[in-house]
Design a protein around this motif. Structure first.
Motif, PDB file in Angstrom:
ATOM      1  N   THR A  70     -27.164  -0.563 -13.648  1.00 49.97           N
ATOM      2  CA  THR A  70     -26.002   0.207 -14.091  1.00 49.97           C
ATOM      3  C   THR A  70     -25.624  -0.155 -15.522  1.00 49.97           C
ATOM      4  N   TRP A  71     -25.052   0.841 -16.174  1.00 43.31           N
ATOM      5  CA  TRP A  71     -24.512   0.703 -17.516  1.00 43.31           C
ATOM      6  C   TRP A  71     -23.023   0.368 -17.390  1.00 43.31           C
ATOM      7  N   LYS A  72     -22.198   1.340 -17.006  1.00 41.19           N
ATOM      8  CA  LYS A  72     -20.780   1.113 -16.775  1.00 41.19           C
ATOM      9  C   LYS A  72     -20.377   1.916 -15.549  1.00 41.19           C
ATOM     10  N   GLY A  73     -19.342   1.452 -14.843  1.00 45.10           N
ATOM     11  CA  GLY A  73     -18.946   2.131 -13.619  1.00 45.10           C
ATOM     12  C   GLY A  73     -20.150   2.212 -12.704  1.00 45.10           C
ATOM     13  N   PRO A  74     -20.321   3.328 -12.015  1.00 39.59           N
ATOM     14  CA  PRO A  74     -21.448   3.436 -11.080  1.00 39.59           C
ATOM     15  C   PRO A  74     -22.696   4.036 -11.730  1.00 39.59           C
ATOM     16  N   TRP A  75     -22.703   4.176 -13.040  1.00 37.35           N
ATOM     17  CA  TRP A  75     -23.720   5.005 -13.705  1.00 37.35           C
ATOM     18  C   TRP A  75     -24.903   4.197 -14.209  1.00 37.35           C
ATOM     19  N   ARG A  76     -26.081   4.612 -13.800  1.00 39.65           N
ATOM     20  CA  ARG A  76     -27.321   4.046 -14.333  1.00 39.65           C
ATOM     21  C   ARG A  76     -27.711   4.886 -15.543  1.00 39.65           C
ATOM     22  N   TRP A  77     -27.813   4.239 -16.692  1.00 43.56           N
ATOM     23  CA  TRP A  77     -27.938   4.980 -17.936  1.00 43.56           C
ATOM     24  C   TRP A  77     -28.374   4.014 -19.019  1.00 43.56           C
TER      25      TRP A  77
END
Lengths: 214, 214
Positions: A70-77
């Motif tokens: 994950t990058w931030k929050g639930p987001w894989r980015w």
């Protein structure tokens, strides 16, 4: 301090009248295939020496590669701060990254990489004809274009046949806008020796090793 | 955790076959004027709740406004972390920003702002015809489009007359790609009440108060 720089006449600004003409012609000619997915991820490099990392983040996200973390929050980015496996970020922040190390980082993060050093004398920029899911990253010297600074990385966003030029999506957006440059001049810029490595520069052709998974 | 979301059928992805068709038609029709300067500054919002700040940074840099203070190194350049004058960044990070506060931030940072609440029943999106140096930012509910989440800000990147739709340059790039949506649906999305303020949403028309100076 500076609010941008004036683009030297070796480049044609993307949003200028002439830049828009080149764009419309290239779109009609079908040589902007790679533009759409790349421009969706156009970014400003996060640090003044992160041109390699910013360029790579653009391409990895454009290839729709899942970073698997994950990058931030639930987001894989993908974000530049996550590309710390081949070289300490602090070193890149101070000195930038070399051509070989950037290729290494691309491989570590799920890209299939064809790396071509300009010394190999290969036909450059064939990839700029623009199949989607295969993107061209060039490592070059800004000096060839009369731009301030020296070593730089940019993704190539398209090709215009009439002027034999390519669209550089320059991630140093605080400095120069995206711009068209002649392909021959770009090749000369690739052939200039990198004083840090003593080698000429080159280009990377990047695709997804396995779309959707690192 | 998530690696992007599937765009619901209410939107047409920018880089899809149909999205490229709409783009080419809009380009030929001259309704993509605003696209060029805006897409040069397309960015990913720096935090999951920074859609307003990410959108505003895009527009301020597209308007070529000089922030009058440095970002990193010697470069004067807008970044979300610098937009802290109207509301503490920590609050925005937790709760996002309201329509009125975003208009305030735009004014504080050198933009001329025309703010239209959807309750005013004004004709929306006339600005999407796309004079350069005047950009449209919409505040809307994602629910109207069947997208996850609710309140969101996006800059409008162009208009396509045949389908009466606009191009939303969604800064939540980790979630959805840029996409075309119908103008009528967008208007309904603007008219949905913001549960945090009890008011309907609206749009901002932003231009540079004085190009090159804040």
């Amino acid at each position: 301090s500076f609010h941008r720089r004036v683009l030297p006449p070796s480049g044609i600004a993307f949003a200028s009248t002439r830049g828009r003409e080149l764009f419309a012609e290239a779109l009609a000619a079908g040589t902007l295939h790679c533009f759409f997915k790349l421009i969706e991820q156009f970014c400003t490099q996060a640090e003044p020496a992160y041109c390699g990392l910013g360029t790579l983040v653009m391409v990895l996200n454009a290839l729709d590669i899942d970073p698997g973390r994950t990058w931030k929050g639930p987001w894989r980015w993908f974000h530049e701060g996550m590309l710390d496996c081949c070289e300490p970020l602090e070193d890149i922040r101070r000195r930038g990254i070399t051509f070989d190390k950037l290729a290494c980082l691309a491989r570590c993060n799920g890209a299939a990489v064809r790396s071509v050093c300009s010394g190999d004398n290969a036909a450059c920029c064939g990839g700029s004809s623009g199949r989607v899911h295969r993107f061209l990253v060039v490592s070059y010297s800004r000096r060839e274009f009369g731009q301030t600074g020296d070593g730089h990385f940019s993704p190539v966003g398209g090709y215009h046949a009439g002027s034999d030029s390519v669209l550089l999506l320059d991630v140093a957006r605080f400095k120069y806008p995206p711009h068209w440059v002649g392909l021959r001049a770009l090749w000369r810029a690739l052939c200039r020796t990198d004083p840090d490595t003593g080698k000429t520069r080159g280009y990377l052709l990047l695709s997804a090793r396995k779309p959707g998974a690192p």
